[in-house]
Motif scaffolding. Structure first.
Motif, short mmCIF file in Angstrom:
data_model
loop_
_atom_site.label_atom_id
_atom_site.label_comp_id
_atom_site.label_asym_id
_atom_site.label_seq_id
_atom_site.Cartn_x
_atom_site.Cartn_y
_atom_site.Cartn_z
N MET A 143 1.47 -8.98 -14.57
CA MET A 143 0.98 -9.52 -13.31
C MET A 143 -0.53 -9.38 -13.27
O MET A 143 -1.09 -8.42 -13.77
CB MET A 143 1.60 -8.78 -12.13
N ALA A 144 -1.17 -10.34 -12.65
CA ALA A 144 -2.63 -10.32 -12.50
C ALA A 144 -3.00 -9.49 -11.28
O ALA A 144 -2.23 -9.35 -10.34
CB ALA A 144 -3.14 -11.75 -12.34
N ARG A 145 -4.19 -8.96 -11.31
CA ARG A 145 -4.69 -8.16 -10.20
C ARG A 145 -5.74 -8.98 -9.44
O ARG A 145 -6.59 -9.63 -10.05
CB ARG A 145 -5.31 -6.87 -10.74
N TYR A 146 -5.66 -8.93 -8.12
CA TYR A 146 -6.56 -9.69 -7.24
C TYR A 146 -7.17 -8.77 -6.19
O TYR A 146 -6.52 -7.86 -5.70
CB TYR A 146 -5.81 -10.81 -6.52
N TRP A 180 -7.88 -5.38 0.14
CA TRP A 180 -6.64 -5.03 -0.53
C TRP A 180 -6.84 -5.30 -2.01
O TRP A 180 -7.49 -6.27 -2.39
CB TRP A 180 -5.47 -5.91 -0.09
N VAL A 181 -6.28 -4.47 -2.84
CA VAL A 181 -6.13 -4.77 -4.26
C VAL A 181 -4.63 -4.95 -4.47
O VAL A 181 -3.85 -4.06 -4.13
CB VAL A 181 -6.68 -3.64 -5.16
N ILE A 182 -4.26 -6.13 -4.97
CA ILE A 182 -2.84 -6.43 -5.16
C ILE A 182 -2.59 -6.86 -6.60
O ILE A 182 -3.53 -7.22 -7.33
CB ILE A 182 -2.37 -7.56 -4.21
N PHE A 189 1.92 -5.42 7.42
CA PHE A 189 1.63 -6.21 6.20
C PHE A 189 1.51 -5.29 4.99
O PHE A 189 2.06 -5.59 3.92
CB PHE A 189 0.35 -7.03 6.41
N ASN A 190 0.83 -4.16 5.15
CA ASN A 190 0.73 -3.20 4.04
C ASN A 190 2.11 -2.71 3.61
O ASN A 190 2.39 -2.59 2.41
CB ASN A 190 -0.15 -2.01 4.44
N ASP A 191 2.98 -2.43 4.58
CA ASP A 191 4.35 -2.01 4.28
C ASP A 191 5.08 -3.08 3.48
O ASP A 191 5.80 -2.78 2.52
CB ASP A 191 5.12 -1.69 5.56
N LYS A 192 4.91 -4.34 3.86
CA LYS A 192 5.53 -5.46 3.15
C LYS A 192 5.02 -5.53 1.72
O LYS A 192 5.82 -5.70 0.79
CB LYS A 192 5.25 -6.78 3.89
N LEU A 193 3.70 -5.41 1.53
CA LEU A 193 3.14 -5.44 0.18
C LEU A 193 3.74 -4.32 -0.67
O LEU A 193 4.06 -4.54 -1.85
CB LEU A 193 1.62 -5.29 0.23
N GLN A 194 3.90 -3.15 -0.10
CA GLN A 194 4.48 -2.01 -0.84
C GLN A 194 5.94 -2.27 -1.18
O GLN A 194 6.36 -2.07 -2.32
CB GLN A 194 4.30 -0.72 -0.05
N GLY A 210 6.30 -4.81 -3.96
CA GLY A 210 5.70 -4.46 -5.25
C GLY A 210 4.34 -5.07 -5.54
O GLY A 210 3.90 -5.06 -6.69
N TYR A 211 3.64 -5.58 -4.53
CA TYR A 211 2.32 -6.17 -4.73
C TYR A 211 1.18 -5.17 -4.52
O TYR A 211 0.09 -5.35 -5.02
CB TYR A 211 2.09 -7.34 -3.76
N PHE A 212 1.43 -4.15 -3.73
CA PHE A 212 0.38 -3.24 -3.26
C PHE A 212 -0.16 -2.36 -4.39
O PHE A 212 0.59 -1.77 -5.14
CB PHE A 212 0.94 -2.34 -2.16
N VAL A 213 -1.49 -2.30 -4.51
CA VAL A 213 -2.16 -1.36 -5.40
C VAL A 213 -2.97 -0.38 -4.56
O VAL A 213 -2.81 0.83 -4.66
CB VAL A 213 -3.06 -2.06 -6.45
N PHE A 214 -3.84 -0.92 -3.68
CA PHE A 214 -4.72 -0.08 -2.86
C PHE A 214 -5.31 -0.94 -1.76
O PHE A 214 -5.54 -2.14 -1.96
CB PHE A 214 -5.83 0.51 -3.73
N ALA A 215 -5.59 -0.34 -0.61
CA ALA A 215 -6.24 -1.06 0.49
C ALA A 215 -7.00 -0.05 1.35
O ALA A 215 -6.63 1.12 1.41
CB ALA A 215 -5.21 -1.78 1.35
N ASN A 216 -8.04 -0.54 2.01
CA ASN A 216 -8.77 0.30 2.95
C ASN A 216 -9.76 -0.54 3.74
O ASN A 216 -10.12 -1.64 3.33
CB ASN A 216 -9.52 1.42 2.23
N GLY A 217 -10.17 -0.01 4.87
CA GLY A 217 -11.22 -0.62 5.67
C GLY A 217 -12.53 0.09 5.41
O GLY A 217 -12.55 1.21 4.90
#
Length: 129
Positions: free
Chosen positions: A1-4, A86-88, A36-41, A44-51
């Motif tokens: 998978m690619a990282r975005y 977000w890093v996905i 949305f973060n919960d959905k990404l997790q 299986g898309y979630f890598v990292f996120a923050n404000g």
């Protein structure tokens, strides 16, 4: 998978409620973004996120010369600055764009999507492809 990288942009000038019109909108955005973060997790898309704190808190460092030049504030003058991200990991750009649309709706701001370098893209750049 690619990282975005999905970058969230908001106004440069800090306001009482940031880019939102009321405290209620801020709280709703936080709740929607959390969901949305919960959905990404879950998917299986979630890598990292923050404000991020406002751009006015930034410090710019230019270490290209003999001595680093350190300047208060953001490097660029703009109406909008990076406010969070977000890093996905996604199978392709179409999936990343669909997720970015959902993230944009959740946080109430525009989202830019950029792929990370891969070994193939870096080799292509070096070879002039």
């Amino acid at each position: 998978m690619a990282r975005y990288l999905m970058s969230v942009f908001g106004p440069t000038e800090p306001a009482e409620f940031g880019p939102y019109d009321s405290k209620e909108e801020v709280l709703q955005s936080f709740a929607d973004t959390g969901a949305f973060n919960d959905k990404l997790q879950r998917e299986g898309y979630f890598v990292f996120a923050n404000g991020l704190e406002p751009a006015t808190t930034a410090t710019t460092v230019d270490g290209r010369g003999d001595k680093p030049v350190i300047t208060d504030g953001p490097y660029l003058e703009a109406k909008e600055h990076l406010g969070g991200f977000w890093v996905i990991e996604a199978p392709d750009l179409d999936v990343a764009l669909a997720l970015a649309a959902q993230g944009s709706k959740a946080c109430g701001n525009t989202v830019e999507v950029r792929p990370f370098h891969t070994e193939e893209s870096f080799d292509a750049m070096l070879n002039g492809d």
